[in-house]
Design a protein around this motif. Structure first.
Motif, PDB file in Angstrom:
ATOM      1  N   ASP A 123       0.772  -1.272   0.108  1.00 19.81           N
ATOM      2  CA  ASP A 123      -0.088  -0.023   0.068  1.00 19.81           C
ATOM      3  C   ASP A 123       0.861   1.354  -0.111  1.00 19.81           C
ATOM      4  O   ASP A 123       0.520   2.207  -0.780  1.00 19.81           O
ATOM      5  N   SER A 127       1.210   4.102  -2.920  1.00 19.62           N
ATOM      6  CA  SER A 127       0.718   5.413  -2.861  1.00 19.62           C
ATOM      7  C   SER A 127       1.795   6.372  -3.751  1.00 19.62           C
ATOM      8  O   SER A 127       1.134   7.550  -3.837  1.00 19.62           O
ATOM      9  N   PRO A 160      -3.357  -2.665   6.353  1.00 16.26           N
ATOM     10  CA  PRO A 160      -3.603  -2.843   4.853  1.00 16.26           C
ATOM     11  C   PRO A 160      -4.639  -3.984   4.711  1.00 16.26           C
ATOM     12  O   PRO A 160      -4.598  -5.068   5.387  1.00 16.26           O
ATOM     13  N   TYR A 161      -5.561  -3.913   3.793  1.00 15.65           N
ATOM     14  CA  TYR A 161      -6.502  -4.687   3.318  1.00 15.65           C
ATOM     15  C   TYR A 161      -7.638  -5.159   4.388  1.00 15.65           C
ATOM     16  O   TYR A 161      -8.294  -5.751   3.840  1.00 15.65           O
ATOM     17  N   PRO A 201      -0.593   4.982   4.131  1.00 20.12           N
ATOM     18  CA  PRO A 201      -0.514   5.215   2.764  1.00 20.12           C
ATOM     19  C   PRO A 201      -1.710   6.078   2.382  1.00 20.12           C
ATOM     20  O   PRO A 201      -1.691   6.554   0.891  1.00 20.12           O
TER      21      PRO A 201
END
Length: 686
Positions: free
Chosen positions: A48, A52, A395-396, A494
């Motif tokens: 991520d 970015s 993340p995710y 990010p």
């Protein structure tokens, strides 16, 4: 006055000096900043953050960062400096002191026959009848003939050998370092000198001072407008709930400079419908609340909607103009939030205490902006005071994944942190359905999340206890540890488009009275600055205590070792309040990470004033005072209020945080204590 040739030769040296004086230190400072900035670019390295584009610079971006106006001006000045150095170096070869013996190739004190012999030899080489070259003719007339005349004339030679000049003793000469064309104005050199003195020494500094003062009068040292500080100071309230901090934050004068275009009306109304649930509106009377919202000043309304778009991660759906405006709002945010924290903890009463509740709310808003997490996600749920917000910074992660993993006895983010790396990998791959590469990215971020510990002590230097009115010294060591072993690093952010360093705030506060007794900002990025600050603080403290040089050196060495191992020292002073037992809470909050706060309880006992006169006076008849600081050895009493937690789910009007029962008991206790002080002055207060 010196002749015009000498003045003309000094002018390049004068210009070189004026350019080099500011150019050299500014270049060194710029190189040091560039090196430190490069060293600080330590981040998680997940996919991520890589996508970015914040840490990965393309060739065009690198060229754009180098080819700025400031860098171009700096290079141009260095080119001019190099040209001046080359010109002065060649000019010094042409302008030499008149040395007759050197011109004729003789040693000082040569005889007349040797002088005549050398003159005849050079005449054969440079005389116009022998050498038709114009340069040779000029050298023969200007140098050789003058040198021969100066040495053959007895008076000239005696003057040269005695005073260093054929004309005898020379007086002190003064000149103006200006080019020749400015001085050859019919003897008007005095007027030129006056113009230069007035222009360079008076007018130029005056113009620069006016420009600087006109700009600095509008801004503080942190590049925040004074109008913003005034607005924050008046809008800040002791009962300001975290859910309403946003309303104060968007009142900054910087946001008024963001253009409000007519073409933005329709996109902003669509954005309003998207983030309406995140706004502090009464949904039961939504039409009235909506009309009231749009009647506000358009600049704060636009700023709040753009911030909400960032928090809900809806910036991709904005128009290009609104995306640029949103980026500008986020660029202002770190400085404005820092000043907003200072407005919350600034002394507001006679005791010199700030307000805890709004300070915590501002820090929580800063965390959400850095991590792009909605404020509604901080609503307490499932036994977690921060709700699902800590999970959303990974993340995710989304609401569906959070629901899946919470069914497997992972109720809070702390439970998720306490799991081993293998257990987390199995949970994320089997339950959440993440791929192996995604699991690796999550683990990289988990290794970067800091773990904090704090050790706090309060004491009155040179005394055995703390009495009301004493100057109490606070000493706190905050230690940071990460799983990957790093100390200073950039947070995983990010969605935040700029580099953001993590900072920590230490707040020693009394939650019952909503007061901050002591505050300190801590950074783990600059180790050298932390070593210097800790050494200075320890040096001053042990010097006050009268320690020997050996003890002082040992204390400083111990502090430096702590700093290098990942600890930071926060020291300060506050005035001891009225007599009583106080259950203080030491908060260590990060302005970038959610869920890594650290709290510790400190029991402080302040005794009745018994010392006569100034510090170190004789003790009264009340007996020997007990220690003012008690460690946390027993459970918190039932009548203590709970620590301040996140209150984003509170939709009611703000109410002052006042423990009426505690205040009443405190007043009654003090009154009773006054009545019985003569009978039991030596007894301890429970």
């Amino acid at each position: 006055m010196a002749n015009s040739e000498e003045n003309n030769s000094l002018f390049p040296i004068f210009i070189l000096s004026m350019i080099a004086l500011p150019l050299v230190p500014y270049t060194i400072l710029k190189l040091v900043r560039a090196a430190s900035k490069k060293a600080k670019s330590i981040h998680c390295g997940c996919s991520d953050c890589a996508q970015s584009g914040k840490y990965r610079k393309s060739v065009f971006k690198r060229i754009g960062n180098v080819l700025t106006c400031g860098n171009f001006t700096l290079v141009l000045l260095w080119v001019i400096t190099g040209f001046l150095v080359y010109y002065i170096k060649n000019m010094s070869r042409e302008i030499q002191v008149f040395e007759p013996f050197n011109i004729l190739g003789l040693e000082p004190g040569a005889s007349d026959s040797a002088i005549k012999k050398a003159y005849r030899r050079l005449s054969i080489q440079y005389h116009p009848d022998k050498n038709p070259d114009p340069a040779a003719h000029k050298y023969f007339v200007d140098s050789i003939s003058k040198a021969y005349q100066a040495l053959t004339d007895p008076i000239s030679r005696e003057n040269f050998e005695k005073y260093g000049h054929p004309d005898g003793r020379q007086g002190f000469q003064m000149g103006i370092a200006l080019p020749e064309f400015l001085l050859n104005n019919g003897g008007a050199s005095s007027g030129i000198l006056l113009i230069w003195i007035v222009g360079i020494c008076i007018l130029l500094p005056l113009v620069l001072a006016v420009i600087y003062l006109s700009r600095s009068s509008k801004y503080t040292g942190n590049y925040v407008k004074n109008d913003t500080l005034a607005a924050y100071y008046h809008l800040m309230k002791p009962s300001l709930a975290p859910s309403k901090v946003m309303e104060v934050f968007v009142r900054a004068a910087e946001f008024l400079e963001i253009p409000v275009r007519r073409s933005d009306d329709e996109p902003l109304h669509k954005l309003f419908m998207t983030v309406r649930g995140e706004l502090n509106l009464d949904l039961k009377n939504i039409k009235k609340e909506q009309a009231k919202f749009w009647k506000q000043h358009p600049a704060p309304v636009k700023a709040e909607l753009l911030i909400q778009a960032h928090l809900t991660r809806e910036t991709a759906s904005l128009t290009p103009d609104l995306q640029r405006d949103c980026k500008q709002v986020l660029e202002f945010s770190p400085r404005l939030l820092e000043e907003l924290i200072k407005m919350a903890i600034i002394p507001r009463n006679s005791k010199g205490h700030g307000w805890l509740r709004p300070a915590v709310g501002v820090i929580e808003l800063s965390q959400c902006i850095v991590q792009a997490v909605p404020l509604s996600a901080r609503k307490a749920a499932g036994g977690s005071a921060d709700g699902t917000a800590p999970f959303l910074q990974l993340p995710y992660f989304n609401d569906d994944i959070i629901k899946k993993i919470t069914r497997k006895k992972v109720r809070t983010f702390q439970d998720f942190q306490d799991m081993s790396a293998q257990e987390r990998a199995e949970l994320l791959s089997e339950v959440a359905g993440l791929s192996p590469s995604q699991v690796v990215d999550v683990e990289k971020v988990m290794e970067l999340i800091p773990s904090l510990t704090v050790e706090v002590t309060c004491e009155t230097e040179g005394e055995e206890g703390i009495q009301e009115g004493d100057v109490v010294t606070v000493k706190a060591w905050v230690t940071l540890k990460r799983t990957n072993g790093l100390i200073g690093a950039l947070p995983h952010a990010p969605y935040y488009p700029f580099h953001r360093e993590e900072n920590f705030w230490l707040l020693l506060a009394d939650p019952n009275s909503n007061s901050v007794w002591f505050s300190h900002k801590i950074s783990f990025m600059d180790e050298a600055a932390a070593v210097s600050a800790a050494s200075t603080a320890i040096d001053e403290r042990v010097e006050v205590l009268g320690a020997s040089p050996k003890e002082k050196t040992a204390a400083i060495r111990e502090a430096v070792e702590k700093v290098k191992s990942g600890s930071r020292l926060a020291m300060g002073k506050f005035m001891a309040v009225a007599e009583g037992n106080y259950n203080l809470t030491c908060h260590v909050l990060c302005d970038s990470w959610i869920g890594c706060e650290q709290k510790s309880t400190l029991k402080l006992k302040i005794l009745k004033r018994t010392r006569a006169g100034t510090r170190g006076g004789q003790l009264g008849d009340a007996g020997t005072p007990e220690d003012g600081v008690e460690e946390e050895e027993e459970e918190i009493e039932e009548e203590e209020d709970e620590d301040i937690e996140s209150e984003y789910s509170d939709e009611e009007d703000d109410e002052p945080i006042v423990n009426k029962k505690g205040i009443a008991n405190g007043k009654a206790g003090r009154k009773k204590g006054k009545q019985s002080s003569s009978e039991s002055s030596g007894s301890d207060e429970e």
